[in-house]
Design an enzyme around this catalytic site. Structure first.
Site, mmCIF file in Angstrom:
data_model
loop_
_atom_site.group_PDB
_atom_site.id
_atom_site.type_symbol
_atom_site.label_atom_id
_atom_site.label_comp_id
_atom_site.label_asym_id
_atom_site.label_seq_id
_atom_site.Cartn_x
_atom_site.Cartn_y
_atom_site.Cartn_z
ATOM 1 N N GLU A 249 3.054 25.271 59.643
ATOM 2 C CA GLU A 249 4.129 25.788 60.506
ATOM 3 C C GLU A 249 5.212 24.729 60.515
ATOM 4 O OE1 GLU A 249 4.300 28.578 61.870
ATOM 5 O OE2 GLU A 249 2.253 29.300 62.059
ATOM 6 N N CYS A 283 11.099 25.277 67.163
ATOM 7 C CA CYS A 283 11.252 25.601 65.737
ATOM 8 C C CYS A 283 11.877 26.978 65.532
ATOM 9 C CB CYS A 283 9.931 25.464 65.002
ATOM 10 S SG CYS A 283 8.607 26.373 65.768
HETATM 11 P P1 NAD Z 1 8.455 13.511 61.858
HETATM 12 O O1 NAD Z 1 8.589 14.202 60.567
HETATM 13 O O2 NAD Z 1 8.291 12.035 61.848
HETATM 14 O O3 NAD Z 1 7.205 14.064 62.686
HETATM 15 C C1 NAD Z 1 6.970 15.434 62.947
HETATM 16 C C2 NAD Z 1 5.571 15.536 63.557
HETATM 17 O O4 NAD Z 1 4.604 15.222 62.577
HETATM 18 C C3 NAD Z 1 5.316 14.536 64.693
HETATM 19 O O5 NAD Z 1 4.554 15.177 65.677
HETATM 20 C C4 NAD Z 1 4.524 13.405 64.040
HETATM 21 O O6 NAD Z 1 3.615 12.783 64.951
HETATM 22 C C5 NAD Z 1 3.763 14.120 62.970
HETATM 23 N N1 NAD Z 1 3.539 13.321 61.779
HETATM 24 C C6 NAD Z 1 4.401 12.498 61.165
HETATM 25 N N2 NAD Z 1 3.851 11.966 60.063
HETATM 26 C C7 NAD Z 1 2.598 12.464 59.990
HETATM 27 C C8 NAD Z 1 1.526 12.331 59.078
HETATM 28 N N3 NAD Z 1 1.643 11.581 57.966
HETATM 29 N N4 NAD Z 1 0.375 12.989 59.323
HETATM 30 C C9 NAD Z 1 0.238 13.787 60.393
HETATM 31 N N5 NAD Z 1 1.217 13.976 61.287
HETATM 32 C C10 NAD Z 1 2.384 13.330 61.085
HETATM 33 O O7 NAD Z 1 9.705 13.903 62.679
HETATM 34 P P2 NAD Z 1 10.109 13.793 64.214
HETATM 35 O O8 NAD Z 1 11.196 12.808 64.363
HETATM 36 O O9 NAD Z 1 8.951 13.673 65.138
HETATM 37 O O10 NAD Z 1 10.733 15.242 64.379
HETATM 38 C C11 NAD Z 1 11.879 15.539 63.590
HETATM 39 C C12 NAD Z 1 11.809 16.839 62.912
HETATM 40 O O11 NAD Z 1 10.509 17.389 62.867
HETATM 41 C C13 NAD Z 1 12.626 17.872 63.637
HETATM 42 O O12 NAD Z 1 13.957 17.786 63.246
HETATM 43 C C14 NAD Z 1 12.000 19.148 63.229
HETATM 44 O O13 NAD Z 1 12.575 19.587 62.021
HETATM 45 C C15 NAD Z 1 10.593 18.805 62.933
HETATM 46 N N6 NAD Z 1 9.658 19.287 63.958
HETATM 47 C C16 NAD Z 1 9.235 20.555 63.832
HETATM 48 C C17 NAD Z 1 8.385 21.075 64.787
HETATM 49 C C18 NAD Z 1 7.887 22.484 64.696
HETATM 50 O O14 NAD Z 1 7.512 23.055 65.713
HETATM 51 N N7 NAD Z 1 7.789 23.079 63.511
HETATM 52 C C19 NAD Z 1 7.985 20.279 65.853
HETATM 53 C C20 NAD Z 1 8.433 18.961 65.942
HETATM 54 C C21 NAD Z 1 9.272 18.470 64.967
#
Ligand code: NAD
Length: 476
Positions: A249, A283
């Protein structure tokens, strides 16, 4: 009152074995509210062994009995809903009313899966060969690894935990380290309802280290992730090494198409609340507004007036409509999106600035005449930005709406049945809302296409995600 932060491994609530922790920050005050224990590699191995041991026990528990434990967990969630919602507000920032609804919806999701888990029906296929009986069985896929983000600290973990548990799987979940308390509180509801030890394990740590370790284990058979596209691709590549099933997702960039056969005031009423829900960190948030020529000026004016009147503040305070952004990364991203839109000729109708210097507050923002090449029109903003642009005809707006690699949600407002049918058919999106932004219920499938991911959570599809199909041919 904030939740006590602990790991859950094989039914035991405890700290990490090597004593590592990280602070959890309240985004409204920037204060540290608690220290979160990290799981060591040894703790992760312990959780994997617990999930492996619990799987056959839980798989062989009758779905009816699994359902009873889940319904009890849902009742506990409802009983504790205000307390859990407070934890959610303190760690994520959204306003209390939204947090409370999120917890109650999580209880509903648990109840729905508790029921639906009883209906993992197979089928009998008539044979070609005399005496041949052909059966299709649905079996739980095995121990699941789940990873969830910070924007919906209750709903994103519960969709995975409840789906996996209802299907008869065991589960290791790593919720976001920025919002861990809510997932812990939900897991406590399952434990207190009598879930056998090891069926559900909750761990935290450095995300990349935890996911690499857990996904590489041969014990894990299925990966479910909610988060960014970049991380989704990384986890899919890791899952591919072990040919493990995945549900992804990922992000979205949802177009909202407003045709000129609508009542503008009504459309604005329907979309503004949705735009600023959880400060736009959703999202399926409406993120690109395309308004047909005749209504454009009126739509911008009405949207701007409504956005200006929003009450922004600490989510624990009465009457607030929007809280802070969840972390400083979003604040920085909003400032960059607005500066880039301005450089591309967009007009900032309201907002566009950080509010104060304590807490990650950003003004509800409306931008008009935003060109397609401004970053906010092609890169998911994930914040309280409403970029508005105009269109002339159906074909032009469909090309714009489908022009990105995102395909999670899309919305259209029209009073014409013919246009409604045409947009539903043409939009390249996992979910389409016509005259409504309400596209997510426990019983409906939630998921995207293209770079927004694959697989669904919610609905019967959400259960299917945790089931393997087995075919048996029996000759008598
Ligand atoms: P990010 O890419 O660093 O992290 C997104 C999420 O993934 C966080 O919860 C983080 O803890 C987790 N994560 C990061 N690296 C991981 C890994 N290697 N293994 C497992 N989990 C990992 O970005 P961010 O700064 O937290 O959020 C920015 C972007 O993420 C947003 O602009 C949005 O596009 C996206 N996002 C999407 C959703 C959604 O509901 N689809 C939710 C949160 C963030």
């Amino acid at each position: 009152m904030y939740e006590k932060l602990e790991l859950l491994i094989d039914g035991e609530w405890r700290p990490g074995s090597d004593g590592k922790t990280e602070p959890v920050i309240n985004p409204a005050t920037e204060e540290t509210i608690a220290d979160l224990p990290h799981a060591s590699a040894q703790d992760l191995d312990h959780a994997l062994a617990a999930a492996e041991k619990a799987f056959p026990i839980w798989r062989d528990t009758a779905p009816y009995d699994r359902g009873k434990i889940m319904q009890k967990a849902a009742a506990i969630m409802r009983e504790r809903s205000k307390q859990i919602a407070e934890t959610l507000v303190l760690e994520e920032g959204k306003v209390f009313a939204e947090a409370h609804v999120e917890v109650l919806v999580s209880a509903d999701i648990t109840d729905w899966y508790a029921e639906e888990g009883k209906r993992t029906y197979g089928r009998i296929i008539p044979g070609r060969i005399p005496g041949m009986r052909q059966f299709v069985y649905k079996e739980p896929v095995g121990p699941v690894a789940a990873f969830t983000p910070w924007n919906f600290p209750a709903v994103t973990p519960i969709r995975k935990m409840a789906g996996a548990i209802a299907a008869g799987c065991s589960c290791i979940i790593k919720a976001s380290e920025e919002t861990p308390g809510t997932c812990i509180a939900l897991a406590r509801a399952f434990q207190d309802a009598g879930l056998p030890n090891g069926v559900l394990n909750v761990v935290f740590g450095v995300p990349a280290e935890v996911s690499k370790h857990v996904i590489a284990s041969p014990i894990i058979r299925k990966i479910s992730f909610t988060g960014s596209i970049a991380v989704g691709k990384l986890l899919m590549a890791q899952a591919a090494e072990g040919l493990k099933r995945t549900t992804m997702e990922l992000g979205g960039h949802s177009p909202v198409i407003v045709f000129d056969d609508t009542d503008v005031e009504q459309v604005v009423k329907a979309v503004v609340g949705g735009k600023y829900r959880n400060a736009g960190q959703v999202c399926i948030s409406p993120t690109r507004f395309y308004v047909q020529d005749a209504h454009y000026a009126k739509f911008v004016k009405s949207f701007t007036e409504t956005a200006k009147a929003m009450k922004v503040g600490n989510g624990m305070e009465e009457g607030m409509q929007m809280g802070p952004l969840a972390n400083p990364r979003r604040l920085e991203a909003m400032q960059e999106f607005v500066a880039d839109a301005r450089d591309h000729g967009a007009k900032i109708e309201t907002g566009g600035e950080r509010m104060g210097n304590n807490g990650f507050f950003f003004e509800p923002t409306v931008m008009s005449d935003v060109p397609d090449d401004a970053r906010v029109m092609y890169d998911e903003p994930f914040g309280p930005l409403a970029p508005i642009s105009r269109f002339k005809d159906f074909d032009e707006v469909m090309e714009k709406a489908n022009g990105l690699e995102y395909g999670l949600a899309a919305y259209a407002f029209t009073t014409s049945d013919k246009t409604a049918a045409a947009v539903s058919e043409k939009l390249q999106s996992g979910m389409v809302g016509v005259n409504s932004l309400a596209i997510s219920m426990p019983e409906t499938p939630f998921g995207g296409v293209k770079h927004s991911g694959h697989g669904s959570e919610g609905g019967i599809e959400g259960l299917e995600a945790y089931l393997n199909t087995k075919y048996v041919a029996q000759q008598s």
